[in-house]
Design a protein around this motif. Structure first.
Motif, PDB file in Angstrom:
ATOM      1  N   ILE A 217       0.837  -1.202   0.000  1.00  0.00           N
ATOM      2  CA  ILE A 217       0.000   0.000   0.000  1.00  0.00           C
ATOM      3  C   ILE A 217       0.869   1.249   0.000  1.00  0.00           C
ATOM      4  CG2 ILE A 217      -1.624   1.348   1.396  1.00  0.00           C
ATOM      5  CD1 ILE A 217      -2.953  -1.291   2.204  1.00  0.00           C
ATOM      6  N   ARG A 218       1.908   1.223   0.782  1.00  0.00           N
ATOM      7  CA  ARG A 218       2.804   2.386   0.844  1.00  0.00           C
ATOM      8  C   ARG A 218       3.451   2.646  -0.520  1.00  0.00           C
ATOM      9  NH1 ARG A 218       5.410   0.689   4.789  1.00  0.00           N
ATOM     10  NH2 ARG A 218       7.192  -0.230   3.729  1.00  0.00           N
ATOM     11  N   ASP A 219       3.957   1.579  -1.153  1.00  0.00           N
ATOM     12  CA  ASP A 219       4.646   1.741  -2.437  1.00  0.00           C
ATOM     13  C   ASP A 219       3.701   2.257  -3.523  1.00  0.00           C
ATOM     14  OD1 ASP A 219       6.937   0.850  -1.233  1.00  0.00           O
ATOM     15  OD2 ASP A 219       6.976  -1.110  -2.230  1.00  0.00           O
ATOM     16  N   VAL A 220       2.518   1.641  -3.631  1.00  0.00           N
ATOM     17  CA  VAL A 220       1.561   2.053  -4.664  1.00  0.00           C
ATOM     18  C   VAL A 220       1.082   3.478  -4.393  1.00  0.00           C
ATOM     19  CG1 VAL A 220      -0.678   1.555  -5.730  1.00  0.00           C
ATOM     20  CG2 VAL A 220       0.852  -0.328  -5.119  1.00  0.00           C
ATOM     21  N   SER A 221       0.808   3.787  -3.134  1.00  0.00           N
ATOM     22  CA  SER A 221       0.312   5.116  -2.784  1.00  0.00           C
ATOM     23  C   SER A 221       1.345   6.197  -3.073  1.00  0.00           C
ATOM     24  CB  SER A 221      -0.088   5.157  -1.310  1.00  0.00           C
ATOM     25  OG  SER A 221      -1.156   4.266  -1.049  1.00  0.00           O
ATOM     26  N   ASP A 222       2.614   5.880  -2.853  1.00  0.00           N
ATOM     27  CA  ASP A 222       3.670   6.857  -3.149  1.00  0.00           C
ATOM     28  C   ASP A 222       3.666   7.217  -4.635  1.00  0.00           C
ATOM     29  OD1 ASP A 222       4.474   6.959  -0.529  1.00  0.00           O
ATOM     30  OD2 ASP A 222       6.242   5.666  -0.799  1.00  0.00           O
ATOM     31  N   VAL A 223       3.529   6.194  -5.487  1.00  0.00           N
ATOM     32  CA  VAL A 223       3.484   6.448  -6.931  1.00  0.00           C
ATOM     33  C   VAL A 223       2.226   7.236  -7.286  1.00  0.00           C
ATOM     34  CG1 VAL A 223       3.358   5.385  -9.225  1.00  0.00           C
ATOM     35  CG2 VAL A 223       4.824   4.371  -7.462  1.00  0.00           C
ATOM     36  N   ALA A 224       1.098   6.836  -6.717  1.00  0.00           N
ATOM     37  CA  ALA A 224      -0.163   7.527  -7.016  1.00  0.00           C
ATOM     38  C   ALA A 224      -0.091   9.000  -6.630  1.00  0.00           C
ATOM     39  CB  ALA A 224      -1.317   6.835  -6.294  1.00  0.00           C
ATOM     40  N   THR A 225       0.499   9.292  -5.483  1.00  0.00           N
ATOM     41  CA  THR A 225       0.605  10.685  -5.017  1.00  0.00           C
ATOM     42  C   THR A 225       1.405  11.532  -5.998  1.00  0.00           C
ATOM     43  OG1 THR A 225       0.422   9.995  -2.705  1.00  0.00           O
ATOM     44  CG2 THR A 225       1.408  12.152  -3.128  1.00  0.00           C
ATOM     45  N   VAL A 226       2.501  10.981  -6.495  1.00  0.00           N
ATOM     46  CA  VAL A 226       3.334  11.700  -7.464  1.00  0.00           C
ATOM     47  C   VAL A 226       2.517  12.062  -8.711  1.00  0.00           C
ATOM     48  CG1 VAL A 226       5.276  11.441  -9.064  1.00  0.00           C
ATOM     49  CG2 VAL A 226       5.517  10.733  -6.669  1.00  0.00           C
ATOM     50  N   HIS A 227       1.574  11.190  -9.080  1.00  0.00           N
ATOM     51  CA  HIS A 227       0.766  11.404 -10.280  1.00  0.00           C
ATOM     52  C   HIS A 227      -0.583  12.051  -9.977  1.00  0.00           C
ATOM     53  CE1 HIS A 227       3.797   8.577 -11.780  1.00  0.00           C
ATOM     54  NE2 HIS A 227       3.515   9.062 -12.978  1.00  0.00           N
ATOM     55  N   GLY A 228      -0.754  12.559  -8.764  1.00  0.00           N
ATOM     56  CA  GLY A 228      -1.986  13.249  -8.413  1.00  0.00           C
ATOM     57  C   GLY A 228      -3.208  12.360  -8.404  1.00  0.00           C
ATOM     58  N   ARG A 229      -3.016  11.107  -8.011  1.00  0.00           N
ATOM     59  CA  ARG A 229      -4.104  10.133  -8.052  1.00  0.00           C
ATOM     60  C   ARG A 229      -4.331   9.529  -6.679  1.00  0.00           C
ATOM     61  NH1 ARG A 229      -3.970   5.681 -10.362  1.00  0.00           N
ATOM     62  NH2 ARG A 229      -5.973   5.843 -11.406  1.00  0.00           N
ATOM     63  N   ALA A 230      -5.421   8.783  -6.546  1.00  0.00           N
ATOM     64  CA  ALA A 230      -5.684   7.976  -5.357  1.00  0.00           C
ATOM     65  C   ALA A 230      -6.077   6.579  -5.825  1.00  0.00           C
ATOM     66  CB  ALA A 230      -6.803   8.585  -4.523  1.00  0.00           C
ATOM     67  N   VAL A 231      -5.571   5.570  -5.160  1.00  0.00           N
ATOM     68  CA  VAL A 231      -5.861   4.175  -5.490  1.00  0.00           C
ATOM     69  C   VAL A 231      -6.463   3.512  -4.263  1.00  0.00           C
ATOM     70  CG1 VAL A 231      -4.875   1.966  -6.245  1.00  0.00           C
ATOM     71  CG2 VAL A 231      -3.928   4.111  -7.123  1.00  0.00           C
ATOM     72  N   LYS A 232      -7.466   2.663  -4.483  1.00  0.00           N
ATOM     73  CA  LYS A 232      -8.043   1.882  -3.393  1.00  0.00           C
ATOM     74  C   LYS A 232      -7.438   0.478  -3.417  1.00  0.00           C
ATOM     75  CE  LYS A 232     -12.227   3.117  -4.802  1.00  0.00           C
ATOM     76  NZ  LYS A 232     -13.687   3.303  -4.903  1.00  0.00           N
ATOM     77  N   PHE A 233      -7.502  -0.195  -2.260  1.00  0.00           N
ATOM     78  CA  PHE A 233      -6.779  -1.452  -2.112  1.00  0.00           C
ATOM     79  C   PHE A 233      -7.699  -2.587  -1.667  1.00  0.00           C
ATOM     80  CE2 PHE A 233      -3.742   1.936  -1.700  1.00  0.00           C
ATOM     81  CZ  PHE A 233      -2.705   1.504  -2.519  1.00  0.00           C
ATOM     82  N   GLY A 234      -7.500  -3.734  -2.316  1.00  0.00           N
ATOM     83  CA  GLY A 234      -8.168  -4.959  -1.924  1.00  0.00           C
ATOM     84  C   GLY A 234      -7.137  -6.035  -1.656  1.00  0.00           C
ATOM     85  N   VAL A 235      -7.475  -7.012  -0.823  1.00  0.00           N
ATOM     86  CA  VAL A 235      -6.556  -8.104  -0.521  1.00  0.00           C
ATOM     87  C   VAL A 235      -7.299  -9.429  -0.616  1.00  0.00           C
ATOM     88  CG1 VAL A 235      -6.949  -7.954   1.982  1.00  0.00           C
ATOM     89  CG2 VAL A 235      -4.847  -8.987   1.115  1.00  0.00           C
ATOM     90  N   ASN A 236      -6.605 -10.420  -1.158  1.00  0.00           N
ATOM     91  CA  ASN A 236      -7.171 -11.754  -1.301  1.00  0.00           C
ATOM     92  C   ASN A 236      -7.115 -12.497   0.031  1.00  0.00           C
ATOM     93  OD1 ASN A 236      -8.064 -14.069  -3.066  1.00  0.00           O
ATOM     94  ND2 ASN A 236      -6.193 -14.954  -2.254  1.00  0.00           N
ATOM     95  N   GLY A 237      -8.181 -13.238   0.338  1.00  0.00           N
ATOM     96  CA  GLY A 237      -8.174 -14.052   1.545  1.00  0.00           C
ATOM     97  C   GLY A 237      -9.089 -15.253   1.401  1.00  0.00           C
ATOM     98  N   PHE A 238      -8.625 -16.410   1.868  1.00  0.00           N
ATOM     99  CA  PHE A 238      -9.462 -17.609   1.896  1.00  0.00           C
ATOM    100  C   PHE A 238     -10.043 -17.707   3.296  1.00  0.00           C
ATOM    101  CE2 PHE A 238     -10.539 -22.090   2.072  1.00  0.00           C
ATOM    102  CZ  PHE A 238     -11.072 -22.310   0.802  1.00  0.00           C
ATOM    103  N   LEU A 239     -11.359 -17.648   3.390  1.00  0.00           N
ATOM    104  CA  LEU A 239     -12.018 -17.547   4.686  1.00  0.00           C
ATOM    105  C   LEU A 239     -12.514 -18.918   5.152  1.00  0.00           C
ATOM    106  CD1 LEU A 239     -14.282 -14.666   5.858  1.00  0.00           C
ATOM    107  CD2 LEU A 239     -14.947 -17.015   6.367  1.00  0.00           C
ATOM    108  N   ILE A 240     -12.067 -19.308   6.328  1.00  0.00           N
ATOM    109  CA  ILE A 240     -12.577 -20.524   6.974  1.00  0.00           C
ATOM    110  C   ILE A 240     -13.103 -20.098   8.337  1.00  0.00           C
ATOM    111  CG2 ILE A 240     -12.086 -22.867   7.768  1.00  0.00           C
ATOM    112  CD1 ILE A 240      -9.643 -22.899   5.912  1.00  0.00           C
ATOM    113  N   GLY A 241     -14.398 -19.891   8.418  1.00  0.00           N
ATOM    114  CA  GLY A 241     -15.028 -19.489   9.662  1.00  0.00           C
ATOM    115  C   GLY A 241     -15.740 -20.666  10.314  1.00  0.00           C
ATOM    116  N   ARG A 242     -15.436 -20.928  11.557  1.00  0.00           N
ATOM    117  CA  ARG A 242     -16.089 -21.999  12.301  1.00  0.00           C
ATOM    118  C   ARG A 242     -16.369 -21.506  13.714  1.00  0.00           C
ATOM    119  NH1 ARG A 242     -16.120 -23.242   7.750  1.00  0.00           N
ATOM    120  NH2 ARG A 242     -15.676 -25.262   6.756  1.00  0.00           N
ATOM    121  N   ASP A 243     -17.156 -22.248  14.441  1.00  0.00           N
ATOM    122  CA  ASP A 243     -17.564 -21.798  15.767  1.00  0.00           C
ATOM    123  C   ASP A 243     -16.429 -21.832  16.769  1.00  0.00           C
ATOM    124  OD1 ASP A 243     -20.067 -21.372  14.746  1.00  0.00           O
ATOM    125  OD2 ASP A 243     -20.900 -23.274  15.460  1.00  0.00           O
ATOM    126  N   THR A 244     -15.386 -22.645  16.512  1.00  0.00           N
ATOM    127  CA  THR A 244     -14.202 -22.642  17.364  1.00  0.00           C
ATOM    128  C   THR A 244     -12.958 -22.501  16.495  1.00  0.00           C
ATOM    129  OG1 THR A 244     -13.786 -25.036  17.328  1.00  0.00           O
ATOM    130  CG2 THR A 244     -15.359 -24.218  18.980  1.00  0.00           C
TER     131      THR A 244
END
Length: 375
Positions: A232-259
């Motif tokens: 996020i820091r690296d991409v945001s630094d580049v975006a700032t130089v170009h007067g832009r804003a970028v949003k961020f998503g992250v991949n995750g495999f979700l295993i939800g259980r009661d315990t």
């Protein structure tokens, strides 16, 4: 204390958003012989999309595979499948993954503009620079080196955005050219986006630079909170130089259980029953792609065997445990600048419903408490 990137305050005030990997290819989301109650058929996916939008999901991402590879014997094409899901739903935004080099950007821009008109502004694309050489060479298309693939993708995005936003589109690049072109109809303009959102992913220096310069959203492979902070820091630094804003998503495999123990037992079984030959073949292919970068820094370069069983490093994000543990983990990522989780599941229908019933309410409670604390 870990170094955290400066976070756009609006990220903290906006609720987290959620996407899911569309199972439009066979084999499920883990390369394992464990039972996966999922199905790549359209009927199943139509049911899943409707269930997802009723359980808190904002986006769905249709995968792109053109030939059998590493457990994915059958594949539905992503743009056609995405339009079908858009037609089957009312609120869900659907992201079609696409490959520059296998699409002409003008044809793709026209296709998505039509889908966006039909769906009243719910179409999006994920520009995939490509790691699977056979998909190109077996179709008779050239396979570019890593840096060149990203240069082509960047031009592709500039071309598509120019067509979507200009009445006299012009572009002169190394890969593509536009000459006074007026695409009509344009995509729908909505209050939250001037054109269909453009996602891209990666980990390399090339990917981070491209994301900062041209992407609306940057997808990161699964990683620790500290690893995501660095990207996020690296991409945001580049975006700032170009007067832009970028949003961020992250991949995750979700295993939800009661315990917590139940959840980690599921993870252990997935890895124990991994299709070793397929995982090792995938690992060899993707690590070769990453090693071809100029600085040897690419996706999957530090992935272990267990990480590669979920082919976008989804286990590394750590969304495995009780609903409370998962929700707390998600808030940690949000504080670091993550706005979207791209989730995969073992048993899609049951697990999507479990997420909406058990996990999402806790996420919203934690977000409300955080806002009250800092506000």
């Amino acid at each position: 204390m870990s170094h955290r990137p400066p976070v756009d305050p609006t990220t903290l005030t906006q609720p987290l958003q959620f996407a899911y990997w569309v199972p439009n290819v066979s084999g499920g989301l883990v390369v394992s012989k464990i039972e996966q109650r999922t199905d790549w058929s359209y009927d199943y996916n139509k049911r899943l999309a409707r269930l997802a939008e009723d359980n808190g999901f904002d986006y769905a991402l249709s995968q792109v595979r053109y030939i059998a590879s590493y457990g994915a014997a059958y594949q539905h094409e992503s743009t056609a499948f995405s339009l079908a899901l858009l037609l089957a739903t009312e609120r869900l935004k659907v992201i079609a993954a696409i490959h520059p080099g296998l699409w002409h950007p003008g044809v793709l821009a026209k296709w998505i503009a039509t889908a966006d008109q039909i769906s009243e502004g719910r179409a999006a694309i994920n520009v995939v620079s490509g790691w699977f050489k056979d998909e190109f060479t077996k179709l008779g298309e050239p396979w570019l080196e890593h840096g060149e693939r990203y240069r082509r993708s960047e031009e592709f995005i500039r071309y598509v955005r120019e067509l979507w936003t200009s009445d006299h589109a012009e572009l002169s690049g190394d890969f593509y050219r536009l000459h006074d072109f007026d695409l009509k109809p344009k995509p729908v303009i909505t209050p939250d986006r001037p054109h269909p959102e453009i996602f891209m992913g990666g980990n390399s220096t090339d990917a981070r630079g491209m994301g900062g310069r041209v992407a609306d959203w940057y997808f990161a492979n699964g990683n620790t909170p500290e690893g995501i902070s660095e990207q996020i820091r690296d991409v945001s630094d580049v975006a700032t130089v170009h007067g832009r804003a970028v949003k961020f998503g992250v991949n995750g495999f979700l295993i939800g259980r009661d315990t917590e123990r139940e959840a980690h037992d599921v993870l252990r079984e997935i890895v124990d029953k991994a299709d070793r030959e397929a995982v090792e073949g995938f690992g060899s292919a993707v690590k070769q792609a990453g090693q071809s970068t100029g600085d040897g820094k690419g996706m999957w370069q530090d992935s272990e065997f267990a990480d590669l069983v979920q082919y976008n490093d989804g286990f590394r994000t750590g969304l495995i445990g009780t609903p409370e543990q998962i929700a707390t983990r998600m808030l940690d990522y949000k504080r670091r600048g993550v706005s979207l989780f791209l989730l995969g599941f073992l048993h899609y229908l049951e697990d999507v419903e479990y997420f909406g019933r058990e996990v999402l309410p806790i996420v919203r409670e934690l977000e409300a408490a955080e806002l009250e604390r800092v506000g």
